[in-house]
Design a protein around this motif. Structure first.
Motif, PDB file in Angstrom:
ATOM      1  N   LYS A  10      37.827  13.607  33.051  1.00  0.00           N
ATOM      2  CA  LYS A  10      38.184  13.364  34.454  1.00  0.00           C
ATOM      3  C   LYS A  10      36.885  13.037  35.167  1.00  0.00           C
ATOM      4  O   LYS A  10      36.170  13.935  35.617  1.00  0.00           O
ATOM      5  CB  LYS A  10      38.867  14.580  35.069  1.00  0.00           C
ATOM      6  N   GLY A  11      36.577  11.743  35.257  1.00  0.00           N
ATOM      7  CA  GLY A  11      35.309  11.339  35.832  1.00  0.00           C
ATOM      8  C   GLY A  11      34.168  11.901  35.006  1.00  0.00           C
ATOM      9  O   GLY A  11      34.158  11.787  33.771  1.00  0.00           O
ATOM     10  N   PRO A  12      33.203  12.568  35.638  1.00  0.00           N
ATOM     11  CA  PRO A  12      32.046  13.084  34.910  1.00  0.00           C
ATOM     12  C   PRO A  12      32.273  14.439  34.250  1.00  0.00           C
ATOM     13  O   PRO A  12      31.340  15.006  33.669  1.00  0.00           O
ATOM     14  CB  PRO A  12      30.975  13.182  36.001  1.00  0.00           C
ATOM     15  N   VAL A  13      33.496  14.978  34.333  1.00  0.00           N
ATOM     16  CA  VAL A  13      33.809  16.276  33.727  1.00  0.00           C
ATOM     17  C   VAL A  13      34.662  16.052  32.485  1.00  0.00           C
ATOM     18  O   VAL A  13      35.734  15.441  32.553  1.00  0.00           O
ATOM     19  CB  VAL A  13      34.545  17.193  34.722  1.00  0.00           C
ATOM     20  N   ALA A  14      34.190  16.549  31.352  1.00  0.00           N
ATOM     21  CA  ALA A  14      34.938  16.447  30.102  1.00  0.00           C
ATOM     22  C   ALA A  14      35.364  17.841  29.663  1.00  0.00           C
ATOM     23  O   ALA A  14      34.556  18.771  29.667  1.00  0.00           O
ATOM     24  CB  ALA A  14      34.094  15.803  29.015  1.00  0.00           C
ATOM     25  N   THR A  15      36.633  17.976  29.299  1.00  0.00           N
ATOM     26  CA  THR A  15      37.145  19.249  28.793  1.00  0.00           C
ATOM     27  C   THR A  15      37.447  19.105  27.306  1.00  0.00           C
ATOM     28  O   THR A  15      38.180  18.194  26.901  1.00  0.00           O
ATOM     29  CB  THR A  15      38.410  19.695  29.537  1.00  0.00           C
ATOM     30  N   ILE A  16      36.855  19.982  26.514  1.00  0.00           N
ATOM     31  CA  ILE A  16      37.212  20.092  25.098  1.00  0.00           C
ATOM     32  C   ILE A  16      38.317  21.138  25.002  1.00  0.00           C
ATOM     33  O   ILE A  16      38.101  22.314  25.310  1.00  0.00           O
ATOM     34  CB  ILE A  16      36.018  20.541  24.238  1.00  0.00           C
ATOM     35  N   ALA A  37      31.009  18.461  16.403  1.00  0.00           N
ATOM     36  CA  ALA A  37      30.990  17.006  16.562  1.00  0.00           C
ATOM     37  C   ALA A  37      31.335  16.601  17.990  1.00  0.00           C
ATOM     38  O   ALA A  37      30.737  15.677  18.557  1.00  0.00           O
ATOM     39  CB  ALA A  37      31.964  16.361  15.574  1.00  0.00           C
ATOM     40  N   ALA A  38      32.305  17.290  18.598  1.00  0.00           N
ATOM     41  CA  ALA A  38      32.687  16.972  19.976  1.00  0.00           C
ATOM     42  C   ALA A  38      31.538  17.259  20.938  1.00  0.00           C
ATOM     43  O   ALA A  38      31.289  16.485  21.870  1.00  0.00           O
ATOM     44  CB  ALA A  38      33.921  17.771  20.368  1.00  0.00           C
ATOM     45  N   CYS A  39      30.824  18.342  20.702  1.00  0.00           N
ATOM     46  CA  CYS A  39      29.667  18.642  21.559  1.00  0.00           C
ATOM     47  C   CYS A  39      28.617  17.544  21.444  1.00  0.00           C
ATOM     48  O   CYS A  39      28.044  17.111  22.457  1.00  0.00           O
ATOM     49  CB  CYS A  39      29.075  19.990  21.176  1.00  0.00           C
ATOM     50  N   ARG A  40      28.373  17.083  20.226  1.00  0.00           N
ATOM     51  CA  ARG A  40      27.388  16.009  20.040  1.00  0.00           C
ATOM     52  C   ARG A  40      27.860  14.721  20.700  1.00  0.00           C
ATOM     53  O   ARG A  40      27.060  13.984  21.307  1.00  0.00           O
ATOM     54  CB  ARG A  40      27.121  15.783  18.549  1.00  0.00           C
ATOM     55  N   GLU A  41      29.144  14.447  20.616  1.00  0.00           N
ATOM     56  CA  GLU A  41      29.698  13.244  21.249  1.00  0.00           C
ATOM     57  C   GLU A  41      29.492  13.283  22.761  1.00  0.00           C
ATOM     58  O   GLU A  41      29.054  12.300  23.375  1.00  0.00           O
ATOM     59  CB  GLU A  41      31.189  13.135  20.924  1.00  0.00           C
ATOM     60  N   LEU A  42      29.790  14.404  23.370  1.00  0.00           N
ATOM     61  CA  LEU A  42      29.682  14.514  24.821  1.00  0.00           C
ATOM     62  C   LEU A  42      28.235  14.599  25.274  1.00  0.00           C
ATOM     63  O   LEU A  42      27.898  14.161  26.372  1.00  0.00           O
ATOM     64  CB  LEU A  42      30.487  15.710  25.311  1.00  0.00           C
ATOM     65  N   GLU A  43      27.371  15.167  24.438  1.00  0.00           N
ATOM     66  CA  GLU A  43      25.941  15.174  24.743  1.00  0.00           C
ATOM     67  C   GLU A  43      25.412  13.746  24.866  1.00  0.00           C
ATOM     68  O   GLU A  43      24.602  13.432  25.750  1.00  0.00           O
ATOM     69  CB  GLU A  43      25.185  15.922  23.639  1.00  0.00           C
TER      70      GLU A  43
END
Length: 260
Positions: A10-16, A37-43
């Motif tokens: 949602k805009g600049p906020v990503a929820t895993i 992997a998701a943390c690395r993707e969002l980083e």
């Protein structure tokens, strides 16, 4: 694409979202690998400013999947160590993100679920949330999550809960520092939105520098060496383009570049 997670932007906020509601988002090898992997993707995603970690369904995470634990109990020494290292690496990846991280906790957050809560920079819990470091009840210890839980609640509380395995209600979790806020279940999303809105007001480079500052200063004696280090850190930060723009924006009564 992930088998055990969903990523919602949602805009600049990503929820895993941990997405194994049938097993209360208990984690196994797959979820551990995918969460790292998701943390690395969002980083790596420059469009993401804040990462929220949540669980689909009634519970945040019931901790380790018992079938995974049963398999792990049969591992040889090398495989057992490799499995534990993967879990430790995932928690470190989450805890060391260069962006603010927020745990959104409802229902059970047990064992490793408590660890995930503590590995995030901050946590908001629904009043129905419960936590525990229950590993001793299975004849094991909360070793891999211990650095993060200790950082949150300190050694005195850890001595009790690591040994008793007692459940910790939301208000008790607030009192000992495991979470920063407790709200009614129906108000949880609004509280998360309020916090992320506040976080978006800060400069992203300054927020990362603030995380580094805390890691560098925590637990050190207040002496001349620490004073010199903190002076150097603010001097370097003031010289950044972000800081120059932020100060100028305040004086000019305009939004800074990261809000433009």
């Amino acid at each position: 694409m992930y088998d055990t997670l969903e990523i919602e932007r949602k805009g600049p906020v990503a929820t895993i979202w941990m997405n194994r509601p049938a097993v209360f988002n208990a984690f196994d090898e797959t979820l551990i690998g995918e969460l790292a992997a998701a943390c690395r993707e969002l980083e790596a995603d420059a469009g993401v400013r804040i990462v929220v970690l949540g669980g689909r369904g009634r519970h945040f995470s019931a901790g380790a999947d018992l079938n995974w634990m049963k398999r792990a109990a049969q591992f040889g020494a090398e495989q057992n160590l490799a499995d534990a290292r993967n879990f430790a690496a995932m928690l470190h990846t989450l805890a060391s993100l260069r962006k603010p991280t927020v745990a959104r906790v409802q229902g059970a957050a047990l064992g490793g679920g408590t660890g995930l809560t503590a590995a995030c920079d901050m946590a908001i819990a629904a009043s129905d949330a419960s936590f525990s470091t229950s590993e001793v009840k299975f004849g094991i210890i909360p070793a891999v999550i211990s650095p993060y839980v200790l950082r949150a609640i300190g050694p005195r509380h850890a001595l009790r809960y690591f040994q008793s395995g007692e459940k910790i209600g939301a208000e008790r979790a607030l009192a000992i520092g495991l979470v920063g806020e407790v709200v009614a279940p129906e108000a949880l999303d609004a509280a998360i939105d309020q916090l992320t809105s506040a976080l978006l007001q800060g400069g992203p480079l300054a927020q990362n520098a603030a995380k580094d500052l805390i890691a560098a200063v925590a637990g050190r004696p207040i002496d001349a060496a620490l004073g010199e280090e903190t002076a150097g850190r603010i001097a370097r930060q003031r010289a950044t383009d972000e800081a120059r723009d932020g100060i100028a924006a305040f004086l000019d009564k305009r939004p800074p570049a990261w809000l433009a």
